[in-house]
Design a protein around this motif. Structure first.
Motif, PDB file in Angstrom:
ATOM      1  N   GLU A  84      51.855 109.015  50.485  1.00  0.00           N
ATOM      2  CA  GLU A  84      52.195 110.262  49.785  1.00  0.00           C
ATOM      3  C   GLU A  84      51.808 111.469  50.629  1.00  0.00           C
ATOM      4  OE1 GLU A  84      49.966 108.029  48.506  1.00  0.00           O
ATOM      5  OE2 GLU A  84      51.027 107.082  46.847  1.00  0.00           O
ATOM      6  N   LEU A  85      50.616 111.424  51.184  1.00  0.00           N
ATOM      7  CA  LEU A  85      50.127 112.524  52.019  1.00  0.00           C
ATOM      8  C   LEU A  85      50.927 112.623  53.321  1.00  0.00           C
ATOM      9  CD1 LEU A  85      48.066 114.765  52.569  1.00  0.00           C
ATOM     10  CD2 LEU A  85      46.549 112.999  53.512  1.00  0.00           C
ATOM     11  N   ALA A  86      51.174 111.483  53.949  1.00  0.00           N
ATOM     12  CA  ALA A  86      51.928 111.476  55.206  1.00  0.00           C
ATOM     13  C   ALA A  86      53.335 112.046  54.993  1.00  0.00           C
ATOM     14  CB  ALA A  86      52.004 110.063  55.772  1.00  0.00           C
ATOM     15  N   TYR A  87      53.986 111.635  53.918  1.00  0.00           N
ATOM     16  CA  TYR A  87      55.339 112.114  53.639  1.00  0.00           C
ATOM     17  C   TYR A  87      55.341 113.608  53.321  1.00  0.00           C
ATOM     18  CZ  TYR A  87      59.776 112.942  51.357  1.00  0.00           C
ATOM     19  OH  TYR A  87      60.988 113.482  51.010  1.00  0.00           O
ATOM     20  N   ASN A  88      54.433 114.054  52.455  1.00  0.00           N
ATOM     21  CA  ASN A  88      54.367 115.485  52.126  1.00  0.00           C
ATOM     22  C   ASN A  88      54.057 116.321  53.356  1.00  0.00           C
ATOM     23  OD1 ASN A  88      55.030 115.135  49.445  1.00  0.00           O
ATOM     24  ND2 ASN A  88      52.918 115.151  48.742  1.00  0.00           N
ATOM     25  N   ARG A  89      53.195 115.821  54.216  1.00  0.00           N
ATOM     26  CA  ARG A  89      52.867 116.530  55.453  1.00  0.00           C
ATOM     27  C   ARG A  89      54.108 116.630  56.344  1.00  0.00           C
ATOM     28  NH1 ARG A  89      48.168 113.720  57.933  1.00  0.00           N
ATOM     29  NH2 ARG A  89      46.952 114.844  56.405  1.00  0.00           N
ATOM     30  N   PHE A  90      54.874 115.535  56.434  1.00  0.00           N
ATOM     31  CA  PHE A  90      56.118 115.539  57.217  1.00  0.00           C
ATOM     32  C   PHE A  90      57.061 116.624  56.688  1.00  0.00           C
ATOM     33  CE2 PHE A  90      60.554 114.293  57.625  1.00  0.00           C
ATOM     34  CZ  PHE A  90      60.668 114.119  58.992  1.00  0.00           C
ATOM     35  N   CYS A  91      57.255 116.653  55.370  1.00  0.00           N
ATOM     36  CA  CYS A  91      58.168 117.637  54.760  1.00  0.00           C
ATOM     37  C   CYS A  91      57.714 119.062  55.060  1.00  0.00           C
ATOM     38  CB  CYS A  91      58.246 117.434  53.251  1.00  0.00           C
ATOM     39  SG  CYS A  91      59.013 115.886  52.743  1.00  0.00           S
ATOM     40  N   ASN A 106      57.126 130.605  68.318  1.00  0.00           N
ATOM     41  CA  ASN A 106      56.594 129.371  68.870  1.00  0.00           C
ATOM     42  C   ASN A 106      55.399 128.900  68.067  1.00  0.00           C
ATOM     43  OD1 ASN A 106      58.311 129.136  71.173  1.00  0.00           O
ATOM     44  ND2 ASN A 106      57.176 130.821  72.090  1.00  0.00           N
ATOM     45  N   TYR A 107      55.200 127.597  68.085  1.00  0.00           N
ATOM     46  CA  TYR A 107      53.991 127.015  67.513  1.00  0.00           C
ATOM     47  C   TYR A 107      52.806 127.336  68.404  1.00  0.00           C
ATOM     48  CZ  TYR A 107      55.388 123.706  63.833  1.00  0.00           C
ATOM     49  OH  TYR A 107      55.787 123.125  62.673  1.00  0.00           O
ATOM     50  N   VAL A 108      51.679 127.522  67.806  1.00  0.00           N
ATOM     51  CA  VAL A 108      50.437 127.672  68.547  1.00  0.00           C
ATOM     52  C   VAL A 108      49.617 126.428  68.240  1.00  0.00           C
ATOM     53  CG1 VAL A 108      48.337 129.045  68.778  1.00  0.00           C
ATOM     54  CG2 VAL A 108      50.522 130.178  68.330  1.00  0.00           C
ATOM     55  N   LYS A 109      49.068 125.801  69.272  1.00  0.00           N
ATOM     56  CA  LYS A 109      48.262 124.598  69.047  1.00  0.00           C
ATOM     57  C   LYS A 109      46.960 124.992  68.368  1.00  0.00           C
ATOM     58  CE  LYS A 109      46.609 120.323  70.677  1.00  0.00           C
ATOM     59  NZ  LYS A 109      45.480 119.758  70.927  1.00  0.00           N
ATOM     60  N   ASN A 110      46.720 124.352  67.267  1.00  0.00           N
ATOM     61  CA  ASN A 110      45.516 124.582  66.474  1.00  0.00           C
ATOM     62  C   ASN A 110      44.522 123.472  66.817  1.00  0.00           C
ATOM     63  OD1 ASN A 110      43.596 124.546  64.438  1.00  0.00           O
ATOM     64  ND2 ASN A 110      45.045 125.197  62.865  1.00  0.00           N
ATOM     65  N   TYR A 138      49.102 116.627  65.361  1.00  0.00           N
ATOM     66  CA  TYR A 138      49.736 117.321  66.475  1.00  0.00           C
ATOM     67  C   TYR A 138      51.007 116.587  66.911  1.00  0.00           C
ATOM     68  CZ  TYR A 138      50.308 120.044  70.700  1.00  0.00           C
ATOM     69  OH  TYR A 138      50.811 120.869  71.674  1.00  0.00           O
ATOM     70  N   ILE A 139      50.973 115.265  66.893  1.00  0.00           N
ATOM     71  CA  ILE A 139      52.181 114.491  67.210  1.00  0.00           C
ATOM     72  C   ILE A 139      53.264 114.802  66.182  1.00  0.00           C
ATOM     73  CG2 ILE A 139      53.143 112.146  67.238  1.00  0.00           C
ATOM     74  CD1 ILE A 139      50.447 111.272  68.525  1.00  0.00           C
ATOM     75  N   LEU A 140      52.891 114.798  64.890  1.00  0.00           N
ATOM     76  CA  LEU A 140      53.856 115.118  63.838  1.00  0.00           C
ATOM     77  C   LEU A 140      54.459 116.499  64.068  1.00  0.00           C
ATOM     78  CD1 LEU A 140      55.313 114.758  61.139  1.00  0.00           C
ATOM     79  CD2 LEU A 140      53.228 115.565  60.014  1.00  0.00           C
ATOM     80  N   ARG A 141      53.649 117.455  64.386  1.00  0.00           N
ATOM     81  CA  ARG A 141      54.129 118.817  64.611  1.00  0.00           C
ATOM     82  C   ARG A 141      55.174 118.835  65.736  1.00  0.00           C
ATOM     83  NH1 ARG A 141      50.138 123.665  64.018  1.00  0.00           N
ATOM     84  NH2 ARG A 141      50.555 123.084  61.871  1.00  0.00           N
ATOM     85  N   ASN A 142      54.935 118.102  66.811  1.00  0.00           N
ATOM     86  CA  ASN A 142      55.880 118.055  67.914  1.00  0.00           C
ATOM     87  C   ASN A 142      57.135 117.278  67.557  1.00  0.00           C
ATOM     88  OD1 ASN A 142      54.783 119.415  70.471  1.00  0.00           O
ATOM     89  ND2 ASN A 142      53.015 118.397  69.571  1.00  0.00           N
ATOM     90  N   SER A 185      61.019 118.984  67.455  1.00  0.00           N
ATOM     91  CA  SER A 185      62.190 118.536  68.213  1.00  0.00           C
ATOM     92  C   SER A 185      63.444 118.544  67.340  1.00  0.00           C
ATOM     93  CB  SER A 185      61.945 117.161  68.838  1.00  0.00           C
ATOM     94  OG  SER A 185      61.646 116.210  67.859  1.00  0.00           O
ATOM     95  N   PHE A 186      63.308 118.146  66.076  1.00  0.00           N
ATOM     96  CA  PHE A 186      64.459 118.205  65.172  1.00  0.00           C
ATOM     97  C   PHE A 186      64.875 119.653  64.940  1.00  0.00           C
ATOM     98  CE2 PHE A 186      66.196 118.909  60.931  1.00  0.00           C
ATOM     99  CZ  PHE A 186      67.318 118.098  60.974  1.00  0.00           C
ATOM    100  N   ALA A 187      63.899 120.514  64.701  1.00  0.00           N
ATOM    101  CA  ALA A 187      64.193 121.931  64.449  1.00  0.00           C
ATOM    102  C   ALA A 187      64.898 122.560  65.648  1.00  0.00           C
ATOM    103  CB  ALA A 187      62.912 122.692  64.120  1.00  0.00           C
ATOM    104  N   ASN A 188      64.462 122.232  66.846  1.00  0.00           N
ATOM    105  CA  ASN A 188      65.098 122.760  68.053  1.00  0.00           C
ATOM    106  C   ASN A 188      66.542 122.280  68.175  1.00  0.00           C
ATOM    107  OD1 ASN A 188      62.951 124.325  69.072  1.00  0.00           O
ATOM    108  ND2 ASN A 188      62.001 122.519  69.948  1.00  0.00           N
ATOM    109  N   LYS A 189      66.771 121.004  67.896  1.00  0.00           N
ATOM    110  CA  LYS A 189      68.131 120.478  67.978  1.00  0.00           C
ATOM    111  C   LYS A 189      69.027 121.157  66.929  1.00  0.00           C
ATOM    112  CE  LYS A 189      71.023 116.450  68.065  1.00  0.00           C
ATOM    113  NZ  LYS A 189      71.155 115.019  67.965  1.00  0.00           N
ATOM    114  N   LEU A 190      68.512 121.319  65.706  1.00  0.00           N
ATOM    115  CA  LEU A 190      69.273 121.984  64.652  1.00  0.00           C
ATOM    116  C   LEU A 190      69.630 123.414  65.061  1.00  0.00           C
ATOM    117  CD1 LEU A 190      70.399 121.850  61.734  1.00  0.00           C
ATOM    118  CD2 LEU A 190      68.139 122.580  60.944  1.00  0.00           C
TER     119      LEU A 190
END
Length: 164
Positions: free
Chosen positions: A108-115, A130-134, A142-146, A150-155
Motif C-alpha cells: 500500500e505504501l509502495a504503491y501510494n509513494r509511486f503515485c 528539476n528535481y533536487v536530490k534530498n 531515490y531510485i523510485l524518483r528517477n 523517466s516516464f515524465a520526461n518521455k511524456l
C-alpha cells in the motif's frame, strides 16, 4: 502546463475498488485513468490495454494469477505501475523495480509513494523544473524518483515536441 497534465492522477490504494474485478472491468478501469497518457505498443492498435497483455503479465509472473478469474487491489496497483513503466522500461526491469519497492515497504505504501512521485515528476517536468536530490531519501526512494522522472520526461517530449 495544460489542464490535462495538471489533472493527472492515479488512484491511491484507498481509491482502488474494494471488490475484486473481472478482467473486462479491470481493462476499463486502467483505460479510464491511463488512456490520455500512455501509448499503445502497436501504432495501429488504438487500445493501450488488452486482456492479452494482462494475461501475459500473469504468465510471465509479473503479477500473481487472479483468484477465481478476479483481480484484487494488489493486481490493480501492480498493473497501474506496469502500464506506466512499460513506456520506458523493459518488462524484466519493471519486475525488478516492483520487487524492490514491495521488498522495502508494504505494498500500500509502495504503491501510494509511486503515485505521488509520478504525479510530482510530471508536474515538475511540465513546469520545466528539476528535481533536487534530498539527502533524507533512502536508496529505494531515490531510485523510485528517477524511475518516475523517466516516464515524465518521455511524456513531456511526446506532448511538447512530437505532438502525440
Amino acid at each position: 502546463m495544460n489542464k490535462e497534465i495538471k489533472a493527472f492522477h492515479l488512484p491511491r490504494w484507498n481509491e482502488l475498488p474494494n471488490i475484486d474485478l473481472y478482467i473486462d472491468q479491470l481493462v476499463c478501469l486502467l483505460e479510464e485513468y491511463l488512456s490520455g497518457y500512455i501509448k499503445s505498443d502497436n501504432e495501429k492498435e488504438e487500445k493501450i490495454i488488452t486482456k492479452t497483455m494482462i494475461n501475459n503479465y500473469v504468465k510471465h509472473n509479473i503479477i500473481k494469477p487472479p483468484m477465481n478469474k478476479k483481480y484484487n487491489k494488489q493486481h490493480i496497483a501492480s498493473l497501474f505501475v506496469v502500464f506506466v513503466l512499460k513506456q520506458v522500461y523493459s518488462i524484466n526491469d519493471i519486475k525488478k523495480l516492483i520487487h524492490l519497492a514491495i521488498e522495502t515497504s508494504p505494498i500500500e505504501l509502495a504503491y501510494n509513494r509511486f503515485c505521488s512521485e509520478l504525479e510530482k515528476a510530471i508536474r515538475i517536468v511540465f513546469a520545466e523544473k528539476n528535481y533536487v536530490k534530498n539527502s533524507k531519501l533512502s536508496e529505494e526512494q531515490y531510485i523510485l524518483r528517477n524511475v518516475v522522472q523517466s516516464f515524465a520526461n518521455k511524456l513531456y517530449v511526446q506532448r511538447i515536441y512530437l505532438k502525440k
